[in-house]
Scaffold this motif. Structure first.
Motif, mmCIF file in Angstrom:
data_model
loop_
_atom_site.group_PDB
_atom_site.id
_atom_site.type_symbol
_atom_site.label_atom_id
_atom_site.label_comp_id
_atom_site.label_asym_id
_atom_site.label_seq_id
_atom_site.Cartn_x
_atom_site.Cartn_y
_atom_site.Cartn_z
ATOM 1 N N PRO A 10 30.679 41.974 44.821
ATOM 2 C CA PRO A 10 31.957 42.269 44.166
ATOM 3 C C PRO A 10 32.867 41.053 44.063
ATOM 4 O O PRO A 10 33.506 40.851 43.051
ATOM 5 C CB PRO A 10 32.586 43.347 45.037
ATOM 6 C CG PRO A 10 31.448 43.979 45.753
ATOM 7 C CD PRO A 10 30.442 42.876 45.941
ATOM 8 N N SER A 11 32.928 40.228 45.108
ATOM 9 C CA SER A 11 33.832 39.091 45.057
ATOM 10 C C SER A 11 33.361 38.059 44.040
ATOM 11 O O SER A 11 34.180 37.416 43.381
ATOM 12 C CB SER A 11 33.972 38.457 46.445
ATOM 13 O OG SER A 11 32.715 37.963 46.879
ATOM 14 N N THR A 32 31.669 38.670 41.190
ATOM 15 C CA THR A 32 31.954 39.144 39.835
ATOM 16 C C THR A 32 33.442 39.186 39.556
ATOM 17 O O THR A 32 33.858 39.005 38.425
ATOM 18 C CB THR A 32 31.345 40.544 39.609
ATOM 19 O OG1 THR A 32 31.825 41.428 40.601
ATOM 20 C CG2 THR A 32 29.841 40.493 39.619
ATOM 21 N N ARG A 33 34.256 39.409 40.558
ATOM 22 C CA ARG A 33 35.707 39.430 40.344
ATOM 23 C C ARG A 33 36.269 38.033 40.146
ATOM 24 O O ARG A 33 37.389 37.869 39.683
ATOM 25 C CB ARG A 33 36.394 40.133 41.503
ATOM 26 C CG ARG A 33 36.148 41.623 41.470
ATOM 27 C CD ARG A 33 37.145 42.390 42.310
ATOM 28 N NE ARG A 33 36.923 43.809 42.142
ATOM 29 C CZ ARG A 33 36.316 44.595 43.027
ATOM 30 N NH1 ARG A 33 35.874 44.087 44.160
ATOM 31 N NH2 ARG A 33 36.150 45.878 42.801
ATOM 32 N N ARG A 89 34.028 39.126 32.231
ATOM 33 C CA ARG A 89 33.773 40.448 32.817
ATOM 34 C C ARG A 89 33.755 41.514 31.737
ATOM 35 O O ARG A 89 32.945 42.449 31.785
ATOM 36 C CB ARG A 89 34.840 40.767 33.869
ATOM 37 C CG ARG A 89 34.703 39.942 35.123
ATOM 38 C CD ARG A 89 35.549 40.485 36.248
ATOM 39 N NE ARG A 89 36.929 40.724 35.869
ATOM 40 C CZ ARG A 89 37.964 40.018 36.303
ATOM 41 N NH1 ARG A 89 37.787 39.024 37.135
ATOM 42 N NH2 ARG A 89 39.183 40.320 35.907
ATOM 43 N N ARG A 95 27.147 48.830 39.388
ATOM 44 C CA ARG A 95 28.404 48.964 40.139
ATOM 45 C C ARG A 95 29.551 49.260 39.181
ATOM 46 O O ARG A 95 29.598 48.721 38.070
ATOM 47 C CB ARG A 95 28.703 47.681 40.908
ATOM 48 C CG ARG A 95 27.601 47.296 41.850
ATOM 49 C CD ARG A 95 27.674 48.132 43.083
ATOM 50 N NE ARG A 95 26.589 47.726 43.976
ATOM 51 C CZ ARG A 95 25.946 48.570 44.735
ATOM 52 N NH1 ARG A 95 26.269 49.837 44.724
ATOM 53 N NH2 ARG A 95 24.991 48.162 45.514
ATOM 54 N N HIS A 118 32.648 48.353 39.296
ATOM 55 C CA HIS A 118 33.513 47.214 38.977
ATOM 56 C C HIS A 118 32.900 46.302 37.918
ATOM 57 O O HIS A 118 33.597 45.485 37.327
ATOM 58 C CB HIS A 118 33.876 46.423 40.248
ATOM 59 C CG HIS A 118 32.728 45.724 40.884
ATOM 60 N ND1 HIS A 118 31.946 46.328 41.831
ATOM 61 C CD2 HIS A 118 32.236 44.489 40.706
ATOM 62 C CE1 HIS A 118 31.011 45.487 42.222
ATOM 63 N NE2 HIS A 118 31.163 44.368 41.554
ATOM 64 N N TRP A 119 31.609 46.431 37.644
ATOM 65 C CA TRP A 119 30.990 45.672 36.556
ATOM 66 C C TRP A 119 31.485 46.177 35.203
ATOM 67 O O TRP A 119 31.495 45.442 34.224
ATOM 68 C CB TRP A 119 29.474 45.788 36.598
ATOM 69 C CG TRP A 119 28.820 45.209 37.811
ATOM 70 C CD1 TRP A 119 29.387 44.443 38.783
ATOM 71 C CD2 TRP A 119 27.461 45.372 38.186
ATOM 72 N NE1 TRP A 119 28.469 44.124 39.736
ATOM 73 C CE2 TRP A 119 27.266 44.677 39.402
ATOM 74 C CE3 TRP A 119 26.386 46.037 37.633
ATOM 75 C CZ2 TRP A 119 26.052 44.618 40.042
ATOM 76 C CZ3 TRP A 119 25.165 45.980 38.275
ATOM 77 C CH2 TRP A 119 24.998 45.275 39.471
ATOM 78 N N GLU A 129 34.536 47.957 34.707
ATOM 79 C CA GLU A 129 35.971 48.241 34.654
ATOM 80 C C GLU A 129 36.686 47.546 33.497
ATOM 81 O O GLU A 129 37.463 48.175 32.774
ATOM 82 C CB GLU A 129 36.637 47.862 35.973
ATOM 83 C CG GLU A 129 36.398 48.863 37.059
ATOM 84 C CD GLU A 129 36.993 48.434 38.384
ATOM 85 O OE1 GLU A 129 37.252 49.328 39.195
ATOM 86 O OE2 GLU A 129 37.189 47.217 38.598
ATOM 87 N N GLU A 130 36.445 46.263 33.303
ATOM 88 C CA GLU A 130 37.144 45.529 32.238
ATOM 89 C C GLU A 130 36.824 46.113 30.871
ATOM 90 O O GLU A 130 37.710 46.343 30.050
ATOM 91 C CB GLU A 130 36.759 44.044 32.277
ATOM 92 C CG GLU A 130 37.262 43.298 33.482
ATOM 93 C CD GLU A 130 38.741 43.002 33.415
ATOM 94 O OE1 GLU A 130 39.285 42.893 32.302
ATOM 95 O OE2 GLU A 130 39.353 42.867 34.483
ATOM 96 N N ASP A 140 38.276 49.768 30.502
ATOM 97 C CA ASP A 140 39.725 49.743 30.289
ATOM 98 C C ASP A 140 40.060 49.243 28.888
ATOM 99 O O ASP A 140 40.968 49.768 28.234
ATOM 100 C CB ASP A 140 40.403 48.858 31.338
ATOM 101 C CG ASP A 140 40.405 49.478 32.721
ATOM 102 O OD1 ASP A 140 40.205 50.707 32.808
ATOM 103 O OD2 ASP A 140 40.602 48.738 33.704
#
Length: 128
Positions: free
Chosen positions: A7-8, A10-11, A18, A64, A66-67, A69-70, A73
């Motif tokens: 996660p860190s 990719t963030r 992203r 995941r 968080h992959w 999310e961007e 949104d």
């Protein structure tokens, strides 16, 4: 690579990267759904199959959240624009004139049949 570092890493990518990666995953699952429905001759919409596969991949941890999310949104931000073609198509049929009564009758009949069938199934499930 340890699971906690993913996660860190990719963030740390720029938001545009992203977004493109998330969009690529979403489009990939849509294409996979299209391929499966075509290859297996499934009587389901390809987008529904793609979403079911994405849901399964998210549930199994293969993808995941968080992959995505961007991209998710970003797509939700322009969701209203995605209804413009459907609205234009609907307005195109406003000139149908006398056929509107027939269309409304067909839709009402479909609604009543669907609601009746759902009521029968629900009543039988409640009794069981």
């Amino acid at each position: 690579m340890p699971e906690q570092l993913t996660p860190s890493i990719t963030r740390q990518l720029p938001p545009a990267v992203r977004f493109v990666l998330g969009l690529g995953i979403l489009v990939g699952f849509a294409a996979l759904g299209m391929a499966l429905t075509t290859w297996l001759h499934l009587p389901l919409p390809a987008s529904v199959v793609g979403l079911a596969l994405l849901w399964a991949a998210l549930s199994l941890g293969w993808v995941r959240l968080h992959w995505l999310e961007e991209a998710a949104d970003g797509l939700l931000g322009v969701l209203g624009l995605l209804f413009v073609p459907a609205t234009v198509g609907f307005i195109d049929y406003l000139s149908a004139g006398a056929l509107w009564g027939l269309w409304l009758l067909v839709m009402l009949a479909g609604l009543l049949v669907g609601a009746g069938a759902a009521g029968l199934v629900a009543s039988r499930l409640v009794k069981a």
